[in-house]
Scaffold this motif. Structure first.
Motif, PDB file in Angstrom:
ATOM      1  N   ILE A  53       0.839  -1.196   0.000  1.00 51.00           N
ATOM      2  CA  ILE A  53       0.000   0.000   0.000  1.00 51.00           C
ATOM      3  C   ILE A  53       0.874   1.246   0.000  1.00 51.00           C
ATOM      4  CG2 ILE A  53      -1.691   1.339   1.319  1.00 51.00           C
ATOM      5  CD1 ILE A  53      -2.853  -1.327   2.291  1.00 51.00           C
ATOM      6  N   GLN A 105       0.979   4.239  -2.756  1.00 49.05           N
ATOM      7  CA  GLN A 105       0.877   5.662  -2.422  1.00 49.05           C
ATOM      8  C   GLN A 105       2.040   6.451  -3.012  1.00 49.05           C
ATOM      9  OE1 GLN A 105       0.770   5.048   1.788  1.00 49.05           O
ATOM     10  NE2 GLN A 105      -1.471   5.045   1.902  1.00 49.05           N
ATOM     11  N   ILE A 126      -1.530  10.144   0.535  1.00 43.16           N
ATOM     12  CA  ILE A 126      -2.194   9.358   1.559  1.00 43.16           C
ATOM     13  C   ILE A 126      -3.300  10.182   2.204  1.00 43.16           C
ATOM     14  CG2 ILE A 126      -0.473  10.046   3.292  1.00 43.16           C
ATOM     15  CD1 ILE A 126      -0.864   7.295   4.589  1.00 43.16           C
ATOM     16  N   ASP A 168      -7.468   5.599   2.723  1.00 44.10           N
ATOM     17  CA  ASP A 168      -6.561   4.493   2.419  1.00 44.10           C
ATOM     18  C   ASP A 168      -6.704   3.341   3.405  1.00 44.10           C
ATOM     19  OD1 ASP A 168      -5.234   5.330   0.061  1.00 44.10           O
ATOM     20  OD2 ASP A 168      -4.026   6.735   1.219  1.00 44.10           O
ATOM     21  N   CYS A 170      -9.973   1.246   2.363  1.00 45.67           N
ATOM     22  CA  CYS A 170     -10.131   0.788   0.980  1.00 45.67           C
ATOM     23  C   CYS A 170      -9.268  -0.435   0.707  1.00 45.67           C
ATOM     24  CB  CYS A 170      -9.725   1.894   0.004  1.00 45.67           C
ATOM     25  SG  CYS A 170     -10.852   3.300  -0.050  1.00 45.67           S
ATOM     26  N   HIS A 221      -6.735  -1.920  -2.266  1.00 47.63           N
ATOM     27  CA  HIS A 221      -5.864  -1.263  -3.231  1.00 47.63           C
ATOM     28  C   HIS A 221      -5.506  -2.251  -4.341  1.00 47.63           C
ATOM     29  CE1 HIS A 221      -5.151   2.262  -0.564  1.00 47.63           C
ATOM     30  NE2 HIS A 221      -5.470   1.361   0.355  1.00 47.63           N
ATOM     31  N   ARG A 241      -8.022   2.479  -6.197  1.00 51.48           N
ATOM     32  CA  ARG A 241      -8.520   2.345  -4.833  1.00 51.48           C
ATOM     33  C   ARG A 241      -9.995   1.966  -4.886  1.00 51.48           C
ATOM     34  NH1 ARG A 241      -7.411   7.211  -0.648  1.00 51.48           N
ATOM     35  NH2 ARG A 241      -9.297   8.108  -1.574  1.00 51.48           N
ATOM     36  N   ARG A 246      -8.695   7.212  -7.135  1.00 55.55           N
ATOM     37  CA  ARG A 246      -7.238   7.336  -7.090  1.00 55.55           C
ATOM     38  C   ARG A 246      -6.558   6.471  -8.165  1.00 55.55           C
ATOM     39  NH1 ARG A 246      -7.933  11.112  -3.676  1.00 55.55           N
ATOM     40  NH2 ARG A 246      -6.305  11.649  -2.165  1.00 55.55           N
TER      41      ARG A 246
END
Length: 289
Positions: free
Chosen positions: A44, A48, A74, A78, A81, A83, A104, A142
């Motif tokens: 993750i 990001q 970020i 986050d 969710c 990813h 996301r 995202r």
């Protein structure tokens, strides 16, 4: 402009539909690229970092001070969710070096238990949800891909992952913001007008930008819109949505922090044509259990 022209422009490359045998948690694969969910906090964090490279380094977004210092895009969403990643296995090195794209994903039940959807800050989605109490929605957000990987096949792969995820969780519709670069809607008059006149969400699926943020999309009359030219101006992600049968909400929103002009995409899964269900579903269905 007709939908037939849109479909001709966006027909899948059928030679990519012959999917390889997949295993484990991989949701799709094309060549050396594969898509799957992030497995841990390290991945993750790497996603990001990719988002930061695209949104800040490339698109000049301005994030909160902590994000700018850490070189990570970020926020609070986050943590709740899932990813989705695109990984290039041909790149030597650690996973941080191999992630080339990300998405996301936020399911309705998770969103409602944690303060709502991200898109609600720009679009009035409550009436849309209220009109479909029997349906489960998922938000896509995202989305970003590194420049060298912005190809049709990468978009195909992202959708392979989205489709498998939606089947697994029993989703009925997807929605989310899609962006044009810059904060002047007039610079995208042709594309925005094309979307407004041809694929505007109506009836039970109608949704609008929040009144205080609403920017008109019908900047050109229908007769002035050259459909073929308009298609060439659409970002690949929006083309991918439209190919599946997505609609666009009424009104764009300028996001000054991210230096973008956003539209809301709405995609009822039941509206996806059978050829795309077959195209994505033939392989993704294995991962729905």
């Amino acid at each position: 402009m007709t939908i037939e022209l849109l479909n001709r422009e966006l027909t899948p490359e059928t030679n990519q539909a012959a999917a390889p045998t997949l295993s484990g948690d991989v949701l799709g694969r094309i060549g050396t690229l594969e898509t799957r969910l992030a497995r841990n906090d390290r991945e993750i964090d790497a996603a990001q970092a990719v988002r930061y490279r695209v949104f800040v380094d490339e698109m000049n977004a301005t994030l909160n001070p902590d994000a700018m210092r850490s070189h990570r895009d970020i926020d609070a969403y986050d943590a709740i969710c899932d990813h989705l990643l695109v990984v290039d296995n041909a790149i030597e090195g650690d996973i941080e070096d191999q992630i080339v794209g990300t998405y996301r994903l936020l399911r309705q039940e998770v969103a409602l238990a944690n303060g709502g959807f991200y898109s609600a800050s720009e679009f009035d989605i409550e009436p849309l949800l209220a009109r479909h109490p029997d349906k489960q929605f998922m938000e896509l957000g995202r989305s970003c891909v590194l420049p060298d990987y912005r190809t049709k096949r990468t978009v195909e792969l992202l959708w392979q992952g989205n489709w498998a995820y939606s089947l697994k969780h029993g989703m009925h519709a997807m929605f989310g913001c899609a962006s044009f670069a810059g904060t002047q809607p007039e610079e995208h008059a042709l594309a925005l007008s094309f979307l407004h006149h041809t694929v505007l969400a109506k009836g039970d699926w109608a949704v609008s930008a929040r009144p205080e943020l609403h920017c008109q999309m019908d900047l050109m009359p229908p007769e002035a819109v050259n459909a073929r030219k308009a298609l060439t101006t659409l970002p690949p992600l929006i083309k991918g949505y439209l190919r599946l049968g997505a609609m666009i909400g009424d009104g764009a929103v300028v996001d000054h922090a991210f230096n973008t002009t956003d539209v809301l995409v709405v995609l009822p899964i039941a509206s996806i044509s059978s050829r795309y269900v077959n195209y994505y579903g033939a392989d993704a269905g294995r991962f729905a259990s």
